[in-house]
Design an enzyme around this catalytic site. Structure first.
Site, PDB file in Angstrom:
ATOM      1  N   CYS A 267      13.124  11.981 -41.570  1.00  0.00           N
ATOM      2  CA  CYS A 267      13.644  10.665 -41.212  1.00  0.00           C
ATOM      3  C   CYS A 267      15.062  10.811 -40.662  1.00  0.00           C
ATOM      4  CB  CYS A 267      13.623   9.770 -42.444  1.00  0.00           C
ATOM      5  SG  CYS A 267      14.540   8.248 -42.208  1.00  0.00           S
TER       6      CYS A 267
ATOM      7  N   ASP B 172      -2.940  -7.707  -2.132  1.00  0.00           N
ATOM      8  CA  ASP B 172      -2.578  -6.300  -2.138  1.00  0.00           C
ATOM      9  C   ASP B 172      -3.860  -5.475  -2.014  1.00  0.00           C
ATOM     10  OD1 ASP B 172      -0.771  -4.330  -2.179  1.00  0.00           O
ATOM     11  OD2 ASP B 172      -0.358  -4.388  -4.327  1.00  0.00           O
TER      12      ASP B 172
ATOM     13  N   CYS C  87      17.537   9.135 -43.534  1.00  0.00           N
ATOM     14  CA  CYS C  87      17.743   9.667 -44.891  1.00  0.00           C
ATOM     15  C   CYS C  87      17.256  11.111 -45.016  1.00  0.00           C
ATOM     16  CB  CYS C  87      17.030   8.794 -45.912  1.00  0.00           C
ATOM     17  SG  CYS C  87      15.236   8.942 -45.831  1.00  0.00           S
TER      18      CYS C  87
ATOM     19  N   LYS D 175       8.389 -11.617  -0.918  1.00  0.00           N
ATOM     20  CA  LYS D 175       7.834 -10.860  -2.046  1.00  0.00           C
ATOM     21  C   LYS D 175       8.176 -11.520  -3.373  1.00  0.00           C
ATOM     22  CE  LYS D 175       6.225  -6.921  -0.181  1.00  0.00           C
ATOM     23  NZ  LYS D 175       6.581  -5.645  -0.690  1.00  0.00           N
TER      24      LYS D 175
ATOM     25  N   TYR E  32      -7.298 -12.605   8.016  1.00  0.00           N
ATOM     26  CA  TYR E  32      -6.034 -13.334   8.150  1.00  0.00           C
ATOM     27  C   TYR E  32      -5.543 -13.437   9.591  1.00  0.00           C
ATOM     28  CZ  TYR E  32      -4.018  -8.573   7.636  1.00  0.00           C
ATOM     29  OH  TYR E  32      -3.736  -7.247   7.757  1.00  0.00           O
TER      30      TYR E  32
ATOM     31  N   GLU F 270       0.047 -18.044   3.417  1.00  0.00           N
ATOM     32  CA  GLU F 270      -1.104 -17.529   2.667  1.00  0.00           C
ATOM     33  C   GLU F 270      -0.665 -16.432   1.708  1.00  0.00           C
ATOM     34  OE1 GLU F 270      -2.731 -15.114   6.628  1.00  0.00           O
ATOM     35  OE2 GLU F 270      -3.697 -16.938   5.925  1.00  0.00           O
TER      36      GLU F 270
ATOM     37  N   CYS G  61      15.411   4.628 -48.384  1.00  0.00           N
ATOM     38  CA  CYS G  61      15.979   4.988 -47.089  1.00  0.00           C
ATOM     39  C   CYS G  61      16.867   3.831 -46.594  1.00  0.00           C
ATOM     40  CB  CYS G  61      14.846   5.239 -46.099  1.00  0.00           C
ATOM     41  SG  CYS G  61      15.437   5.479 -44.430  1.00  0.00           S
TER      42      CYS G  61
ATOM     43  N   LYS H  93      -0.228 -13.007  -0.058  1.00  0.00           N
ATOM     44  CA  LYS H  93      -0.305 -11.646   0.476  1.00  0.00           C
ATOM     45  C   LYS H  93      -1.102 -10.818  -0.525  1.00  0.00           C
ATOM     46  CE  LYS H  93       2.628  -8.092   2.547  1.00  0.00           C
ATOM     47  NZ  LYS H  93       2.143  -6.862   1.956  1.00  0.00           N
TER      48      LYS H  93
ATOM     49  N   CYS I  10       8.577   7.130 -43.008  1.00  0.00           N
ATOM     50  CA  CYS I  10       9.534   7.710 -43.936  1.00  0.00           C
ATOM     51  C   CYS I  10       9.089   7.224 -45.314  1.00  0.00           C
ATOM     52  CB  CYS I  10      10.934   7.206 -43.612  1.00  0.00           C
ATOM     53  SG  CYS I  10      12.081   7.489 -44.957  1.00  0.00           S
TER      54      CYS I  10
HETATM   55  S1  IVH Z   1      -0.433 -10.460   8.884  1.00  0.00           S
HETATM   56  C1  IVH Z   1       0.887 -10.000  12.144  1.00  0.00           C
HETATM   57  N1  IVH Z   1      -1.326 -11.694   6.737  1.00  0.00           N
HETATM   58  O1  IVH Z   1       0.402  -6.871   4.619  1.00  0.00           O
HETATM   59  C2  IVH Z   1       1.346  -9.200  11.063  1.00  0.00           C
HETATM   60  N2  IVH Z   1      -0.861  -9.383   6.565  1.00  0.00           N
HETATM   61  O2  IVH Z   1       3.013  -5.712   5.253  1.00  0.00           O
HETATM   62  C3  IVH Z   1       0.299  -8.389  10.458  1.00  0.00           C
HETATM   63  N3  IVH Z   1      -1.366  -8.443   4.353  1.00  0.00           N
HETATM   64  O3  IVH Z   1      -0.717  -4.607   7.031  1.00  0.00           O
HETATM   65  C4  IVH Z   1      -0.128  -8.740   9.128  1.00  0.00           C
HETATM   66  N4  IVH Z   1      -2.093 -10.296   3.434  1.00  0.00           N
HETATM   67  O4  IVH Z   1      -2.350  -5.305   5.208  1.00  0.00           O
HETATM   68  C5  IVH Z   1      -0.910 -10.527   7.253  1.00  0.00           C
HETATM   69  N5  IVH Z   1      -2.157 -12.906   4.956  1.00  0.00           N
HETATM   70  C6  IVH Z   1      -1.745 -11.758   5.475  1.00  0.00           C
HETATM   71  C7  IVH Z   1      -1.732 -10.576   4.698  1.00  0.00           C
HETATM   72  C8  IVH Z   1      -1.277  -9.404   5.289  1.00  0.00           C
HETATM   73  C9  IVH Z   1      -1.876  -9.010   3.239  1.00  0.00           C
HETATM   74  C10 IVH Z   1      -0.986  -7.019   4.475  1.00  0.00           C
HETATM   75  C11 IVH Z   1      -1.597  -6.366   5.689  1.00  0.00           C
HETATM   76  C12 IVH Z   1      -0.439  -5.838   6.486  1.00  0.00           C
HETATM   77  C13 IVH Z   1       0.641  -5.787   5.473  1.00  0.00           C
HETATM   78  C14 IVH Z   1       1.998  -5.961   6.123  1.00  0.00           C
END
Ligand code: IVH
Length: 691
Positions: A417, A125, A420, A323, A235, A121, A440, A123, A435
């Site tokens: 400048c 932010d 020049c 990442k 999640y 899934e 120049c 990640k 300039c």
């Molecule tokens: S699982 C079991 N799933 O990433 C491990 N974390 O770096 C716990 N995060 O604190 C996290 N999307 O805030 C998990 N699909 C996802 C996530 C996720 C974002 C964040 C979460 C966690 C941090 C870990």
């Protein structure tokens, strides 16, 4: 075997890293105000992990590698999590993902022939949140805090529409459940909130993550609008595992059935290769996602396998976050250099300590102009955040004031400048400092480059280096000097052989026979590129003799020809371009240069005149260009809009008439949608321009 003992350097570096990371944790988790990029944080963290791995005696219980986040801030009731809220290990590339897969196989004794499935899934932010339900009713919502104890933010959580106060599913819902997920602020909502803050004169929110965490952790919920814009995406499940659940996917299905939103892009990847492909696909879509995403989370899908793998102190062994390559990095600004363009514009360019951003090494970034430097207060010696998104040129997002060394000074563009030494000028209504000296050497070099370019006189063999040599040797003092160059002069230049010198003279000779359009392009009049030059050529038919020693009647004919209204009346030439053309031809020195060029043999056939037509659909309209166009470059699109009497600005506002969105259009497109500004694709633009 005993582990080696750390030396004093290693020991003090480890201590320094612990302090640094602890301080950054506090800024990030408690104050929602990080002052380094995520990538830089990851690097510090890795360095410490590395040291501790080599010298286990350096690990102590307070080390950030053994803990997560930061302790709850004061002012919140603290909540002890039933089971620790862990962090995730990171994989920075495919190689590290493969190593992870191998490690797991070894631990579980699964050979490479047998598939090992991952639940994948995006990640998001945002900020992590745990929500506990008892008999289907929301009991408490808590932030992660230091992993063991979080902050009670139940009061704020009730404003988030995707957090159900009462679960669906009646009898089938376990008595006590604890759901974990990410609270996010979608990018469009973030832009909208910031636009409103800008109107109200409030400081802008740094990024969607901090805006989300900040909203969730308000002590008194004063910013309800921000809270209502938040979304919760579940999640995981820490308590209340349904009896029939055997995989992560089963868990997610149950969570959905209880009324939660889960990640719509999540899926099962049957093996490592499909996991890597999924990650790449997500990375390609990264800029189009509605929520900020910094990688992919992979979890071993089988729950029995998860259980067998267990966890280390701060992260489960059965999950990893791969990442994306960072699109932002921090680096040091070592100097500011000035480039003098063709029109004399002084462009400050940041010289950076080379740094990898989004897959390429960046060592220069344009600082645009004085206003931009002042707005961001960029100084030599500063540590800056550099950003590179897709194929966009690198830019400096911000400086990190905490890292500013003592004794830096505000930066001012030079008063003279650098090439020049003429006194520079900045007109009242312009952001550009120039300039004013058209002789120049830098301006001249850029003018010569332009004149020799493919769409202008297309002079074969006259490259950048040769132009520099000719100007530096004083062999060419203005563009027309090119056409009176002699073999002996060329042979006097370093590394110039007879053959190349002769070739150059012959291509110069060849280029003298040109077209009026090419000649007009070659003159380098501002805003006059291919399209406008062609329109102008068909309007003029030919250029009259511009010799100022002509009779008065001849001069008044020229003035009439290059009168603002006359030029503006040409179909496709708007007032801004017209003004630029008129001012170019009214300058005595330009007229003399044209005369000299003609005397030296530049000539072209007359062009058939076309009568002018009235207004276009684009005239008087304001356009914003965003994303990558496929048939036009940005400059061409801009030129054609200007030619059609429109104007082009950099940011979307209520005054914008059209946003032209190419591929990978980002926040400007979202802003247009928000403000209900008409959006055109490339075909739409071409269509509009043709009316
Ligand atoms: S699982 C079991 N799933 O990433 C491990 N974390 O770096 C716990 N995060 O604190 C996290 N999307 O805030 C998990 N699909 C996802 C996530 C996720 C974002 C964040 C979460 C966690 C941090 C870990």
């Amino acid at each position: 075997m005993n582990s080696p003992s750390p030396g004093p350097d290693e020991e003090s570096r480890a201590r320094e890293l612990v302090d640094l990371i602890t301080q950054h944790n506090r800024l990030y988790y408690q104050e929602d105000q990080p002052n380094i990029s995520d990538a830089e944080y990851d690097e510090l963290f890795r360095e410490l992990q590395d040291l501790e791995c080599r010298f286990p005696s350096l690990v102590f219980p307070g080390s950030p590698t053994q803990n997560v986040g930061a302790a709850p801030a004061e002012g919140f009731r603290s909540v002890t999590h039933r089971s620790p809220m862990l962090s995730l290990e990171n994989a920075m590339n495919d190689g590290e993902m493969r190593a992870f897969d191998e490690r797991i196989r070894r631990a579980l004794d699964i050979d490479t022939e047998t598939d090992l499935a991952y639940w994948a899934e995006p990640k998001w932010d945002g900020a992590s949140l745990e929500i506990v339900y008892l008999d289907g009713k929301l009991q408490v919502a808590a932030t992660r805090g230091d992993g063991k104890t979080g902050e009670d933010v139940s009061f704020n959580a009730r404003y988030i529409s995707t957090i159900p106060p009462q679960l669906k599913g009646g009898q089938d819902v376990p008595r006590e459940i604890s759901i974990r997920g990410e609270v996010v602020l979608p990018i469009a909502a973030f832009d909208e909130l910031n636009a409103r803050r800008e109107e109200q004169g409030l400081p802008l929110l740094a990024n969607p993550r901090n805006a989300a965490a900040g909203a969730l952790r308000q002590l008194r919920n004063i910013d309800q609008a921000r809270l209502q814009a938040l979304e919760f995406q579940a999640y995981g499940l820490a308590e209340g595992l349904p009896a029939h659940a055997h995989t992560q996917q089963d868990i997610m299905r149950s969570i959905e059935s209880w009324g939660f939103q889960t990640n719509p892009l999540a899926r099962v990847c049957p093996d490592l290769e499909s996991a890597l492909t999924f990650h790449q696909m997500l990375q390609d879509q990264r800029t189009d996602l509605r929520v900020e995403c910094d990688g992919t989370v992979f979890k071993v899908n089988g729950l029995d396998l998860q259980k067998e793998l267990g966890e280390v102190s701060r992260a489960p062994r059965w999950a990893i976050a791969q990442k994306f390559p960072p699109q932002q990095q921090t680096t040091r600004l070592e100097a500011i250099e000035i480039q003098v363009g063709r029109t004399g514009a002084l462009t400050p360019v940041a010289k950076l300590a080379p740094v990898r951003v989004g897959g390429v090494t960046v060592s220069n970034a344009s600082l645009h102009n004085q206003d931009e430097i002042e707005r961001k207060d960029i100084r030599v010696g500063d540590t800056v955040i550099v950003q590179r998104a897709g194929d966009v040129i690198p830019q400096i997002v911000a400086v990190l004031p905490d890292k500013r060394p003592r004794g830096t000074k505000r930066y001012k563009l030079p008063e003279s400048c650098p090439t020049c030494h003429s006194k520079t000028v900045r007109l009242a209504d312009e952001v550009v400092t120039r300039c004013p000296n058209i002789d120049c050497p830098d301006q001249l070099k850029n003018n010569l480059r332009h004149l020799a370019s493919r769409k202008a006189l297309d002079i074969d063999g006259l490259g950048e280096k040769l132009i520099d040599q000719l100007v530096d040797a004083d062999a060419v003092k203005c563009c027309s000097d090119l056409f009176s160059l002699e073999l002996a002069t060329l042979l006097g230049l370093e590394r110039m052989g007879e053959k190349s010198a002769e070739n150059l003279l012959s291509s110069l000779e060849k280029s003298k026979h040109t077209t009026l359009t090419r000649f007009l392009i070659a003159l380098g009049i501002r805003h006059v590129g291919e399209t406008v030059a062609d329109l102008l050529a068909h309007h003029l038919g030919d250029l009259p003799a511009l010799d100022s020693k002509n009779s008065d009647s001849k001069n008044s004919e020229i003035e009439q020809l290059f009168d603002q209204e006359q030029i503006e009346a040409v179909e496709g030439i708007g007032p801004i371009i017209a003004e630029s053309i008129v001012s170019f031809f009214s300058d005595e020195r330009n007229r003399e240069e044209i005369t000299r060029l003609r005397q030296l043999g530049l000539h072209w056939p007359a062009v058939e005149k076309t009568p002018g037509k009235p207004e276009t659909a684009a005239s008087g309209k304001t356009f914003v260009l965003t994303g990558t166009l496929t048939t036009l470059t940005r400059d061409e699109a801009k030129e054609r809009i200007l030619a059609a009497g429109g104007s082009v600005t950099g940011s979307v506002s209520k005054k914008t008439d059209y946003v032209v969105a190419g591929e990978k259009a980002g926040s400007k497109l979202r802003k247009a949608e928000e403000l209900e500004v008409a959006v055109l694709d490339e075909d739409g633009l071409l269509e509009l321009l043709s009316h």
